[in-house]
Enzyme design. Structure first.
Site, PDB file in Angstrom:
ATOM      1  N   ASP A  55      -1.506   6.573  -3.800  1.00 33.47           N
ATOM      2  CA  ASP A  55      -1.424   8.014  -4.063  1.00 33.47           C
ATOM      3  C   ASP A  55      -0.011   8.580  -4.000  1.00 33.47           C
ATOM      4  O   ASP A  55       0.239   9.658  -4.526  1.00 33.47           O
ATOM      5  CB  ASP A  55      -2.321   8.788  -3.090  1.00 33.47           C
ATOM      6  N   ARG A 282      -3.661  15.324   0.867  1.00 33.54           N
ATOM      7  CA  ARG A 282      -3.881  15.053  -0.554  1.00 33.54           C
ATOM      8  C   ARG A 282      -4.249  16.333  -1.296  1.00 33.54           C
ATOM      9  O   ARG A 282      -4.329  17.413  -0.724  1.00 33.54           O
ATOM     10  CB  ARG A 282      -5.018  14.028  -0.689  1.00 33.54           C
ATOM     11  N   TYR A 290      -4.642   6.718   7.487  1.00 34.88           N
ATOM     12  CA  TYR A 290      -4.463   5.292   7.749  1.00 34.88           C
ATOM     13  C   TYR A 290      -4.692   5.105   9.240  1.00 34.88           C
ATOM     14  O   TYR A 290      -3.921   5.608  10.066  1.00 34.88           O
ATOM     15  CB  TYR A 290      -3.058   4.831   7.372  1.00 34.88           C
ATOM     16  N   PRO A 365       0.908  -0.383   3.009  1.00 37.23           N
ATOM     17  CA  PRO A 365       1.096   0.841   2.220  1.00 37.23           C
ATOM     18  C   PRO A 365       1.791   1.959   2.978  1.00 37.23           C
ATOM     19  O   PRO A 365       1.902   3.071   2.462  1.00 37.23           O
ATOM     20  CB  PRO A 365      -0.350   1.233   1.881  1.00 37.23           C
TER      21      PRO A 365
END
Length: 665
Positions: A55, A282, A290, A365
């Site tokens: 993302d 987001r 996470y 990530p």
């Protein structure tokens, strides 16, 4: 009865994730220029990604997307990342905010990190591919490669199709991955918690079913963008070198219900004993979490995926957030992954088959590098392949893909190795706690890694397309050869429009010669400018030698002038034509000066160029500075392009100076 077919293509891209789509988008420009160029992209999934996945978009990726005409659309939907909050345990073991730092170093780029889920990013790229290629390039689903043969004896033959691929068309049933019993959409089916055999099983035809059509495709080039378990990489026999930790993390995309004060801010949270969390806000009120899990991978890396459910991830998140409350109001997606850092030994075979993205490097990530690095791999490869396929460049430039991107991938692995362990480690209780992680050290690594993570710190070594040795770096101190040419504000001379110069450097396969003309009102300086312009218009200049007779003079090498005068003190027609001022064209001359609505940008100063004497900077099609010289440096310019470009059969030839006093009517 199984059907068989046979076809030919110039480039076959395997995998329609971010790396594959970026390759297709860059190559679509060359398809537009040469419609008989055949580029195909295949994917084993029946549909694109709709939820979750990557993302984050970093600065350099956004700069590149801007040059592809995509950034504005993506930014209109993305969520902005401005400040990161750091939380650490206090003396009572409760998390508390200890600092706030900028998400992106101020001044590093005109963009800073944003987040938008991968599905929307892919949608914008797909739309752009269709538009630029006039729908000649489409993702073909669901297809899977089953065999690849490479005839190395034909690798150097420009007309040969040395790679033969056998493709099988899959049924919708076999191309839809299993969800491992979870009701929530997830990515456990292709996370690194499963083995290669388990992933392959997801895509096999059900027992008793007949395979679909088998197609034999003869290819000039193949690009493997098929993920961490890359079939292309394994078929080439390339090994992934590196190591894995035993840390396991869960990931949630959810609308949270929490009294945590920074729930809509990026956060790095270390708890005393329960692990760590990274928060990424987001779009549409979603938040990505996470979450470090208590489970560890068994010896040999085996993991029981059935143990990783949303409930397990949420339960551990609650422990880490204590004393704040945390629950999930709406769960959109989840997955889990095993932290490891690996890079393959090679990125290409005979410069005919290439691998990119997760196919050649895997990492955690946390720093938002996966999608960004994958896209920038094929952004690097795409222009080189496009120039070779259109007959404009020598095949030798393809070697620079591995030279440049393997070095960066290794640097990324080294960075992620340190960063992920600092993030996953238990906070030190005091200075004597040698097993714990110092939060001061973590913050320092976080800040230092900011520039690297942004993608703006890449500095490619000397190679065929990056000429450090011949460059006179002192003439443009901040246009460092091997780094991206940083955009600065300028004023378009013709009408006084303030703009970012980077917007002029669209990704269309052209090299740029940027003429920093300096103080063009000075007679001595104008004499230098005219001599350089006369060279460009001469029969043996790089413009005349490498531009086809039937093409515009700026179609291969785009010459752009930026002077340091105020636009009121000099006219466009004072600049020599046609090299610096093509007749009746108005986007070739710019000024570093103020405008009615903006103060003086001092862009010459930002670029490190002398405002009187100027400089000449050559920029590659992907926006990286490749040569710095002066107005007398024509020999260096000739030498640079002679190693890269191919002369057309019929050249443009010398040009005569335009007479602006005469009408062409």
């Amino acid at each position: 009865m199984t059907k068989y077919s046979e076809s030919y293509c110039d480039v076959l891209i395997v995998g329609a994730g971010p790396a594959g789509l970026m390759a297709a988008r860059v190559l679509s420009e060359y398809v537009r220029q040469k419609p008989d160029l055949k580029v195909r992209i295949i994917d084993k999934r029946s549909t694109k990604v709709y939820n979750g996945q990557a993302d984050g978009l970093q600065c350099r990726t956004l700069e590149s997307l801007k040059n592809l005409g995509l950034a504005d659309k993506i930014l209109s939907e993305a969520n902005d990342m401005s400040t990161i909050a750091l939380y650490n345990p206090d003396e009572n073991g409760h998390i508390r905010r200890t600092d706030r730092i900028p998400d992106t170093l101020p001044g590093i780029s005109r963009y800073h990190q944003v987040v938008l889920h991968q599905g929307r990013i892919e949608r914008h790229i797909l739309d752009s591919i269709a538009e630029i290629s006039d729908t000649r390039i489409k993702v073909e689903r669901p297809l899977i490669p089953e065999k690849m043969e490479i005839d190395s004896s034909k690798a150097e033959d420009p007309e040969a199709y040395p790679v033969t691929m056998t493709l099988r068309y899959m049924s919708d049933h076999e191309s839809t991955p299993l969800q491992f019993g979870h009701k929530t959409e997830n990515s456990l089916f292709h996370s690194n918690l499963q083995t290669q055999e388990e992933e392959d099983a997801n895509y096999r035809l059900p027992e008793g079913k007949e395979a679909g059509e088998i197609e034999t495709v003869h290819c000039k080039y193949v690009i493997g963008c098929d993920g961490g378990h890359s079939w292309v990489r394994r078929t080439l026999g390339f090994e992934m070198i590196g190591e894995q930790t035993d840390y396991i993390w869960g990931v949630l995309d959810a609308v949270p219900a929490s009294n945590f004060p920074d729930i809509r801010s990026p956060c790095a949270i270390h708890s005393a004993e329960s692990g760590s969390i990274m928060i990424i806000p987001r779009e549409n009120n979603l938040v990505r979490f996470y979450v470090q899990l208590q489970a560890r991978a068994e010896k040999g890396g085996r993991v029981d995926r059935t143990k990783f459910t949303p409930e397990v991830v949420i339960a551990n998140a609650k422990k880490i957030f204590h004393p704040y409350t945390f629950d999930v109001q709406q769960l959109d997606w989840f997955t889990a992954y095993h932290i490891g850092q690996r890079v393959t030994e090679k990125f290409s075979k005979d410069e005919r088959v290439f691998i990119a993205g997760d196919a050649c490097h895997t990492h955690s990530p946390k720093a938002g590098q996966g999608m960004n690095t994958s896209m920038m791999d094929t952004y690097n490869l795409g222009w080189k392949l496009g120039l070779v396929l259109t007959g404009r460049a020598k095949r030798d430039i393809l070697k620079t893909y591995e030279e440049e991107r393997h070095a960066f991938a290794q640097a990324l692995i080294d960075f992620d190795h340190q960063f992920s362990r600092l993030f996953s480690g238990r906070p030190a209780k005091d200075v004597a706690d040698e097993m714990g992680v110092s939060m001061d050290v973590f913050k320092e690594a976080f800040v230092k890694g900011n520039e690297f993570a942004s993608g703006t710190a890449i500095n490619y070594d000397e190679n065929l397309v990056t000429d450090k040795k011949s460059s006179k770096q002192e003439l443009a101190k901040n246009c460092v050869v091997g780094t991206r040419f940083k955009s600065q504000p300028v004023v378009r001379h013709s009408e006084g429009l303030w703009m970012h110069f980077g917007d002029r450097l669209v990704t269309d396969g052209r090299f740029r010669i940027i003429v920093f003309a300096g103080k063009a009102t000075d007679a001595t300086q104008m004499s230098r400018i005219k001599k350089f312009s006369a060279y460009l218009d001469s029969e043996n200049s790089v413009i005349s030698l490498y531009t086809p007779k039937v093409s515009d003079r700026n179609s291969r090498i785009d010459v752009i002038t930026i002077h340091s005068c105020h636009r009121d003190d000099i006219e466009m027609h004072d600049f020599p034509a046609p090299a610096l001022h093509p007749k009746w064209q108005y986007d070739f001359i710019y000024a570093d000066c103020d405008s009615w609505h903006h103060p003086h940008p001092k862009s010459y100063q930002a670029w490190g160029v002398d405002e009187t004497k100027g400089a000449v900077v050559v920029v590659r099609p992907d926006g990286y500075t490749s040569l710095v010289t002066d107005l007398e440096g024509t020999a260096e310019i000739d030498r640079y392009f002679s190693g890269i470009l191919v002369e057309p059969k019929e050249k443009s030839g010398a040009q005569t100076e335009a007479d602006w006093t005469k009408s062409t009517a």
